[in-house]
Design a protein around this motif. Structure first.
Motif, PDB file in Angstrom:
ATOM      1  N   SER A   1      10.382   2.541  -2.527  1.00 47.29           N
ATOM      2  CA  SER A   1       9.628   1.822  -1.483  1.00 47.29           C
ATOM      3  C   SER A   1       9.243   2.751  -0.343  1.00 47.29           C
ATOM      4  O   SER A   1       9.901   3.754  -0.086  1.00 47.29           O
ATOM      5  CB  SER A   1      10.433   0.627  -0.990  1.00 47.29           C
ATOM      6  N   MET A   2       8.191   2.372   0.322  1.00 45.73           N
ATOM      7  CA  MET A   2       7.685   3.165   1.441  1.00 45.73           C
ATOM      8  C   MET A   2       7.222   2.185   2.515  1.00 45.73           C
ATOM      9  O   MET A   2       6.540   1.207   2.200  1.00 45.73           O
ATOM     10  CB  MET A   2       6.491   3.981   0.925  1.00 45.73           C
ATOM     11  N   ILE A   3       7.632   2.408   3.731  1.00 41.22           N
ATOM     12  CA  ILE A   3       7.185   1.506   4.806  1.00 41.22           C
ATOM     13  C   ILE A   3       5.946   2.121   5.463  1.00 41.22           C
ATOM     14  O   ILE A   3       6.010   3.223   5.998  1.00 41.22           O
ATOM     15  CB  ILE A   3       8.292   1.293   5.867  1.00 41.22           C
ATOM     16  N   VAL A   4       4.819   1.401   5.353  1.00 39.20           N
ATOM     17  CA  VAL A   4       3.580   1.881   6.009  1.00 39.20           C
ATOM     18  C   VAL A   4       3.169   0.825   7.032  1.00 39.20           C
ATOM     19  O   VAL A   4       2.948  -0.333   6.673  1.00 39.20           O
ATOM     20  CB  VAL A   4       2.450   2.095   4.981  1.00 39.20           C
ATOM     21  N   ASP A   5       3.092   1.235   8.273  1.00 37.47           N
ATOM     22  CA  ASP A   5       2.727   0.328   9.376  1.00 37.47           C
ATOM     23  C   ASP A   5       3.543  -0.973   9.323  1.00 37.47           C
ATOM     24  O   ASP A   5       2.985  -2.069   9.444  1.00 37.47           O
ATOM     25  CB  ASP A   5       1.236   0.009   9.331  1.00 37.47           C
ATOM     26  N   GLY A   6       4.833  -0.802   9.093  1.00 41.63           N
ATOM     27  CA  GLY A   6       5.727  -1.968   9.102  1.00 41.63           C
ATOM     28  C   GLY A   6       5.681  -2.786   7.822  1.00 41.63           C
ATOM     29  O   GLY A   6       6.449  -3.721   7.650  1.00 41.63           O
ATOM     30  N   LYS A   7       4.822  -2.415   6.908  1.00 43.86           N
ATOM     31  CA  LYS A   7       4.708  -3.197   5.669  1.00 43.86           C
ATOM     32  C   LYS A   7       5.310  -2.399   4.522  1.00 43.86           C
ATOM     33  O   LYS A   7       5.049  -1.206   4.389  1.00 43.86           O
ATOM     34  CB  LYS A   7       3.234  -3.502   5.392  1.00 43.86           C
ATOM     35  N   GLU A   8       6.149  -3.071   3.725  1.00 42.78           N
ATOM     36  CA  GLU A   8       6.796  -2.359   2.631  1.00 42.78           C
ATOM     37  C   GLU A   8       5.844  -2.241   1.445  1.00 42.78           C
ATOM     38  O   GLU A   8       5.263  -3.231   0.996  1.00 42.78           O
ATOM     39  CB  GLU A   8       8.070  -3.088   2.206  1.00 42.78           C
ATOM     40  N   ASN A   9       5.665  -1.032   0.975  1.00 41.00           N
ATOM     41  CA  ASN A   9       4.827  -0.797  -0.197  1.00 41.00           C
ATOM     42  C   ASN A   9       5.672  -0.119  -1.271  1.00 41.00           C
ATOM     43  O   ASN A   9       6.672   0.525  -0.952  1.00 41.00           O
ATOM     44  CB  ASN A   9       3.649   0.101   0.161  1.00 41.00           C
ATOM     45  N   PHE A  10       5.236  -0.292  -2.517  1.00 41.85           N
ATOM     46  CA  PHE A  10       6.062   0.248  -3.595  1.00 41.85           C
ATOM     47  C   PHE A  10       5.325   1.275  -4.437  1.00 41.85           C
ATOM     48  O   PHE A  10       4.141   1.135  -4.700  1.00 41.85           O
ATOM     49  CB  PHE A  10       6.545  -0.886  -4.517  1.00 41.85           C
ATOM     50  N   VAL A  11       6.106   2.277  -4.820  1.00 37.88           N
ATOM     51  CA  VAL A  11       5.598   3.228  -5.810  1.00 37.88           C
ATOM     52  C   VAL A  11       6.548   3.121  -6.997  1.00 37.88           C
ATOM     53  O   VAL A  11       7.766   3.215  -6.834  1.00 37.88           O
ATOM     54  CB  VAL A  11       5.586   4.672  -5.258  1.00 37.88           C
TER      55      VAL A  11
ATOM     56  N   ILE B   1      -8.716  -0.184   9.253  1.00 41.23           N
ATOM     57  CA  ILE B   1      -8.658  -1.211   8.207  1.00 41.23           C
ATOM     58  C   ILE B   1      -7.705  -2.338   8.604  1.00 41.23           C
ATOM     59  O   ILE B   1      -7.920  -3.494   8.296  1.00 41.23           O
ATOM     60  CB  ILE B   1      -8.305  -0.562   6.841  1.00 41.23           C
ATOM     61  N   GLN B   2      -6.664  -2.000   9.337  1.00 42.82           N
ATOM     62  CA  GLN B   2      -5.716  -3.021   9.791  1.00 42.82           C
ATOM     63  C   GLN B   2      -6.326  -3.952  10.841  1.00 42.82           C
ATOM     64  O   GLN B   2      -6.099  -5.139  10.830  1.00 42.82           O
ATOM     65  CB  GLN B   2      -4.481  -2.344  10.429  1.00 42.82           C
ATOM     66  N   ASN B   3      -7.104  -3.363  11.734  1.00 39.05           N
ATOM     67  CA  ASN B   3      -7.643  -4.143  12.837  1.00 39.05           C
ATOM     68  C   ASN B   3      -9.075  -3.674  13.109  1.00 39.05           C
ATOM     69  O   ASN B   3      -9.314  -2.775  13.913  1.00 39.05           O
ATOM     70  CB  ASN B   3      -6.736  -3.924  14.071  1.00 39.05           C
ATOM     71  N   ILE B   4      -9.991  -4.299  12.388  1.00 37.48           N
ATOM     72  CA  ILE B   4     -11.364  -3.769  12.380  1.00 37.48           C
ATOM     73  C   ILE B   4     -12.079  -4.012  13.723  1.00 37.48           C
ATOM     74  O   ILE B   4     -12.146  -5.155  14.190  1.00 37.48           O
ATOM     75  CB  ILE B   4     -12.157  -4.359  11.204  1.00 37.48           C
ATOM     76  N   PRO B   5     -12.580  -2.961  14.332  1.00 35.82           N
ATOM     77  CA  PRO B   5     -13.233  -3.135  15.645  1.00 35.82           C
ATOM     78  C   PRO B   5     -14.686  -3.603  15.550  1.00 35.82           C
ATOM     79  O   PRO B   5     -15.267  -3.577  14.465  1.00 35.82           O
ATOM     80  CB  PRO B   5     -13.189  -1.726  16.230  1.00 35.82           C
TER      81      PRO B   5
ATOM     82  N   LEU C   1      -1.984  10.177   1.889  1.00 38.24           N
ATOM     83  CA  LEU C   1      -1.545   8.791   2.109  1.00 38.24           C
ATOM     84  C   LEU C   1      -0.070   8.691   2.479  1.00 38.24           C
ATOM     85  O   LEU C   1       0.349   7.750   3.134  1.00 38.24           O
ATOM     86  CB  LEU C   1      -1.797   7.964   0.844  1.00 38.24           C
ATOM     87  N   TYR C   2       0.727   9.679   2.001  1.00 34.70           N
ATOM     88  CA  TYR C   2       2.183   9.562   2.219  1.00 34.70           C
ATOM     89  C   TYR C   2       2.659  10.387   3.402  1.00 34.70           C
ATOM     90  O   TYR C   2       3.828  10.663   3.550  1.00 34.70           O
ATOM     91  CB  TYR C   2       2.948   9.992   0.951  1.00 34.70           C
ATOM     92  N   ASP C   3       1.742  10.758   4.205  1.00 35.76           N
ATOM     93  CA  ASP C   3       2.103  11.622   5.323  1.00 35.76           C
ATOM     94  C   ASP C   3       3.209  11.005   6.175  1.00 35.76           C
ATOM     95  O   ASP C   3       3.104   9.868   6.628  1.00 35.76           O
ATOM     96  CB  ASP C   3       0.832  11.850   6.179  1.00 35.76           C
ATOM     97  N   SER C   4       4.274  11.794   6.365  1.00 36.86           N
ATOM     98  CA  SER C   4       5.412  11.414   7.215  1.00 36.86           C
ATOM     99  C   SER C   4       6.083  10.109   6.803  1.00 36.86           C
ATOM    100  O   SER C   4       6.715   9.449   7.603  1.00 36.86           O
ATOM    101  CB  SER C   4       4.990  11.290   8.686  1.00 36.86           C
ATOM    102  N   GLN C   5       5.907   9.712   5.579  1.00 38.82           N
ATOM    103  CA  GLN C   5       6.555   8.466   5.153  1.00 38.82           C
ATOM    104  C   GLN C   5       7.768   8.798   4.298  1.00 38.82           C
ATOM    105  O   GLN C   5       7.810   9.811   3.629  1.00 38.82           O
ATOM    106  CB  GLN C   5       5.592   7.603   4.317  1.00 38.82           C
TER     107      GLN C   5
END
Lengths: 811, 189
Positions: free
Chosen positions: B125-135, A124-128, B102-106
């Motif tokens: 807050s939770m950082i997913v792929d460098g992006k901050e997300n909020f619960v 979803i981040q980088n669709i191939p 969805l929260y695996d290892s976060q």
């Protein structure tokens, strides 16, 4: 008064000729400004509410102005490396063209379930796409062949043909100008915007033509190695129509002049007369074309006929003059040319004037059609033939008077034999004529009741044409050619009166937030409507929110997405992906869903009006408990509205034409009976043409729908000339002798003009545009039947009337 | 008897969550649940069970059920309310269990506690792929015991999505259908 004017022409022929020529050359100078407009919108009802909706929908969801390039490699394996490379390069080359917004093909289609190693989150981040490193080609093939966005859209069911969608950049300036015109405060302001729109249309036409040329160039570059490559789409249709109209104009002009030359030579055997008639026709055509250009008229698919029509009607006026002139020459061998000319012009002034007037009435009835090109054809023709009448008189008088007196051969003997035969049949076998006529009326009524109105773009073109082949492939393999939109708008829920507690209020407010747009209610409706549309006959591809839901299901282990997942996706989906799969089908802002349908336009059983009405009705039944409003939009319903409106106004238009012509006849003939029989002798052959159309299943289209008014207009000319002459003959001949003399005298002119008109319309068979061919053939049929109407039915009616009158007087 | 009642109330008050303790208590519970998740990577159901045990006292499932059904809740009979509450709690827990992936290892970190009217929103807050997300855990004051009535996950309210789903089911079916759907594994089918 007329006599005085004619004498001026005859006394000062050089001056008359000089001044008229200067005027004609002046107007002809503007011909270069005449432009051809064949855009899809050029034929639409300007006041159609549907057009406003269509423009709104296009502005909201992005325009559906796209070209589809069908690609079928000769080795039939789309997914072979070489073919994929070709598609990729084609896509890249097309994207570089100025005015191409984006190109969508299997080379750049996003793939969500074809990666070998990537997790969904990463995807979803980088669709191939199919060229991405970790994409498995077999998985990709499977995804492309089965994914709702791709199957029957950019790939055929059998996987052997792929579609490359070339989205053309929308014309934002045009939309702005249209909006400004619609919102203008007064007529002056509106007029200003109309001028700006016209100017803009001219430049955008050039731009589109150039863009299409570049696209075609790229396509032909890749068509070298035997692969099947064909372009289709609304803009392509418009462009090909422009080319056809242009080529038709040239062909009509040149071949018609050639044919007229032969016909005139055959009739009169005099080069002088041939050149005189042709000269008048050509000058009339040039002058009226210049006037049209000055008035800012465009030539459209409909009005492209004007060249043939102006030439035909002008030549028929001139033929009447020539025939009478020759007749007078033979009758009065010792009289001077001056006197013979003056007498000819005066004799023919009244019937010619009324003949043109009734033709003008026929054409002016188009003004009530509400369709700009048809209105313009009406105005153009009314103006054109009025100019023709004036110029024919001026040039005929001033040129012939300057020529030395010549002996012209007697009129063609074979035609005279035929005319005597007609007179005799009318005199002796009226019962047979009435019997045949009655049969024709019954047959016509039966046929007319079955007549249909259809607009099929695919059937506008010949089977051998490049565009038809492309359209058929797109229709059959790639989900259809004709776009149709179904818009489902959610109405506001009725306000509940119950006073809500704080929690309820909190969640009610929250529900209004865009991110909760994708509720179960909406997805349920999306599914219901999508499935309903897909199940419809004649429907090719359907794309909507449901396609995204199906896609979501496929990436969610086959489980449907719940409201949370939908809201979550909407909030967190990649913007580009959202633009591709969501924005074209959902307007959160307007609280509505769009179902983008493509219709199988080539299906011969498709009855557009019935289909659209039934579709709307069924959708309303389907959604009756869902608090929504359903609207159908798109080019297909717009064209259908236009044709239906034309068809429904046909009766009014014809009734108007018949009544006005009847009133004119009463004035011209000073007799209700003559007026009645003249109209009847005209209507029966015409009804037969429409009856035949109904029986032979030839639908009425944008062009054939104008036949009735045109034929009545031209056809009644014969009646006027005949009755005028008959009344003259009856003054000093018996009834039977008067009929015979009229047949030989005016009958020749009627016969010649009809043959000329028939030859003229036969030229249209050479057109590349099918409606023009039908128009030509049907008009030829109408004119032939009208000739019989004038030479058999009309004299029979006249005879019966006089016999009845005689019997009554005796009694 | 009086002693029993006093003892009962003292126990209840001993578990009652004060406004000032929300952040601290929740961070502890979150850390604990992440630890559980870590220890039970291969068995999400077991992890979920333990996590629910940790949070059960903080969630007001009954109110959540009521809010999910909106004004229709009051129209149910007592028996129906009980049935619905149970089915809702079960479905919510099932849904949480599914979403644990969805929260695996976060890391989930408490950021702040914001008071709005009579509510308190605990932002984590939770950082997913460098992006901050909020619960965001939404609390309300239930007799001086602050309880959760809704959770916003990455901007989406769980209760709101339940509300729209239930509303649609009831528009096209009856309470029985809703109960059946709620009890089924996949709600949207």
């Amino acid at each position: 008064m007329l006599s005085k004017i004619l004498k001026i022409f005859l006394n000062f022929p050089k001056l008359t000729l000089g001044i008229t020529l200067v005027f004609c050359i002046f107007f002809s100078f503007f011909i270069k400004n005449l432009s051809v407009d064949a855009s899809a919108e050029s034929l639409l009802l300007e006041h159609d509410k549907g057009l406003k909706l269509y423009r709104e929908v296009s502005a909201r969801y992005g325009n559906d102005n796209f070209l589809m390039l069908a690609f079928a490699p000769k080795d039939k394996d789309i997914f072979a490396k070489d073919n994929l490379e070709t598609i990729k390069n084609l896509t890249l080359d097309l994207e570089k063209i100025n005015g191409v917004q984006k190109v969508f093909s299997i080379a750049n289609a996003p793939l969500l379930t074809s990666s070998k190693t990537k997790e969904l989150k990463e995807i979803i981040q980088n669709i191939p796409n199919i060229f991405s490193q970790d994409v498995d080609i077999n998985l990709a093939k499977n995804e492309i062949l089965n994914q709702p966005f791709y199957k029957k859209n950019i790939i055929s069911k059998d996987g052997k043909t792929t579609g490359i969608l070339i989205y053309l950049a929308p014309d934002l300036v045009y939309n702005d100008l249209i909006n400004s015109r619609d919102n203008a405060k007064n007529e002056n302001e509106k007029e200003l915007f109309r001028t700006l729109i016209k100017k803009h249309q001219e430049s955008s036409r050039e731009f589109s033509a150039k863009r299409l040329e570049e696209i075609t160039k790229v396509v032909s570059k890749y068509s070298q190695n035997g692969d099947f490559l064909h372009l289709g789409g609304v803009e392509m249709i418009a462009n090909d129509m422009i080319n056809y109209v242009k080529s038709d104009l040239k062909i009509y002009g040149l071949s018609l002049i050639g044919l007229l030359f032969i016909a005139l030579w055959w009739f009169f055997g005099s080069l002088r007369l041939v050149f005189l008639a042709l000269g008048i026709c050509v000058i009339s055509l040039f002058t009226s074309s210049g006037i049209f250009a000055l008035l800012g008229f465009d030539i459209t698919v409909v009005s492209s006929n004007y060249v043939a029509l102006v030439l035909i009607i002008t030549v028929s006026v001139v033929i009447h003059l020539i025939v009478h002139f020759i007749e007078n020459l033979h009758k009065h061998p010792k009289a001077s040319v001056y006197k013979i000319l003056l007498s000819t012009l005066l004799d023919k002034a009244s019937p010619s004037f009324f003949a043109i007037l009734t033709t003008v009435v026929g054409f002016l009835s188009f003004v009530f059609s509400d369709i700009e090109p048809i209105i313009k054809l009406g105005i153009m023709m009314s103006l054109g033939i009025s100019v023709s009448l004036i110029l024919a008189y001026i040039y005929f008088a001033s040129i012939l008077v300057l020529m030395p007196r010549l002996e012209f051969k007697k009129l063609n003997q074979s035609s005279l034999k035929f005319l005597s035969f007609c007179a005799n049949v009318s005199l002796k076998h009226r019962k047979i004529i009435y019997g045949i006529s009655l049969f024709c009326v019954v047959f016509a009524l039966f046929g007319i009741l079955q007549i249909k109105v259809e607009n099929s773009f695919v059937s506008y073109f010949k089977d051998s044409s490049r565009i038809k082949q492309g359209l058929l492939i797109i229709d059959k393999e790639l989900g259809g050619t004709m776009p149709l939109d179904v818009i489902v708008k959610f109405k506001q829920s009725p306000k509940q009166n119950e006073s809500l507690d704080e929690f309820e209020q909190e969640f009610d407010d929250l529900a209004k937030d865009d991110r909760y747009f994708f509720s179960s209610e909406k997805t349920r409706i999306a599914t219901k409507v999508h499935e309903f549309l897909s199940a419809q006959k004649y429907v090719g591809s359907v794309l909507s929110l449901q396609s995204l839901l199906e896609l979501g299901k496929s990436i969610n282990d086959g489980k449907a997405l719940d409201d949370f997942a939908l809201a979550f996706l909407y909030e967190n989906l990649d913007e580009n992906f959202k633009k591709q799969v969501l924005t074209p089908y959902v307007s959160v802002e307007n609280n509505e869903l769009r179902f983008s349908v493509r219709m199988l336009d080539s299906d011969p059983n498709l009855r557009r009006d019935v289909f659209l009405k039934q579709l709307e009705k069924d959708l309303n039944v389907l959604l009756q408990n869902d608090n929504v409003e359903v609207k159908i939009s798109g080019i297909m319903p717009l064209y259908n509205n236009m044709l239906q409106s034309l068809f429904s106004s046909q009766f009014d238009t014809l009734a108007f034409v018949v009544l006005v012509i009847f009133a004119l006849f009463v004035v011209i003939f000073r007799s209700f009976v003559y007026a009645f029989v003249a109209i009847l002798a005209n209507l029966i052959p015409l009804a037969l043409v429409f009856g035949l159309m109904g029986v032979l299943n030839i639908p009425l289209d944008i062009m054939s729908i104008t036949i009735a008014a045109i034929c009545i207009g031209i056809g009644v000319d014969d009646m006027i000339h005949y009755i005028h002459r008959f009344k003259e003959e009856l003054k000093h001949k018996s009834l039977e002798e008067a009929i015979k003399a009229s047949h030989i005298g005016i009958g020749s002119a009627i016969y010649y003009t009809s043959v000329t008109i028939i030859l003229g319309f036969l030229v249209m068979i050479s057109s590349n545009f099918i409606p023009t061919i039908y128009f030509g053939l049907l008009t030829v049929l109408a004119m032939s039947l009208l000739l019989f109407g004038s030479l058999f039915l009309l004299p029979s009616f006249i005879l019966s009337y006089h016999y009845l009158k005689q019997n009554y007087n005796k009694a | 008897m009086k002693k029993i009642v006093v003892l009962f109330f003292s126990i209840v008050f001993a578990f009652a969550l004060n406004l000032q303790d929300i952040s601290k208590t929740m961070q502890e519970k979150i850390d604990e649940s992440l630890k559980i998740l870590d220890q039970n990577k291969n068995d999400k159901s077991k992890a979920a069970e333990k996590i629910f045990a940790l949070f059960d006292g903080v969630f007001d499932y009954e109110l959540m059920a009521k809010l999910s059904l909106s004004v229709r809740y009051e129209k149910l009979s007592e028996n129906e309310k009980n049935q619905f509450n149970k089915a809702f709690e079960k479905n919510l827990k099932k849904s949480f269990t599914d979403k644990l992936a969805l929260y695996d290892s976060q890391k989930l970190k408490v950021i702040d506690l914001e008071e709005k009217n009579k509510r308190a929103f605990l932002k984590t807050s939770m950082i997913v792929d460098g992006k901050e997300n909020f619960v965001i855990f939404k609390f309300y004051n239930k007799n001086n015991d602050w309880q959760i009535y809704d959770v916003d996950i990455f901007g989406i309210s769980i209760i709101q999505t339940y509300r729209s789903q239930f509303k649609d089911v009831l528009q096209n079916g009856d309470f029985k259908t809703l109960l059946e759907k709620l009890s089924s594994v996949d709600f949207s089918k």
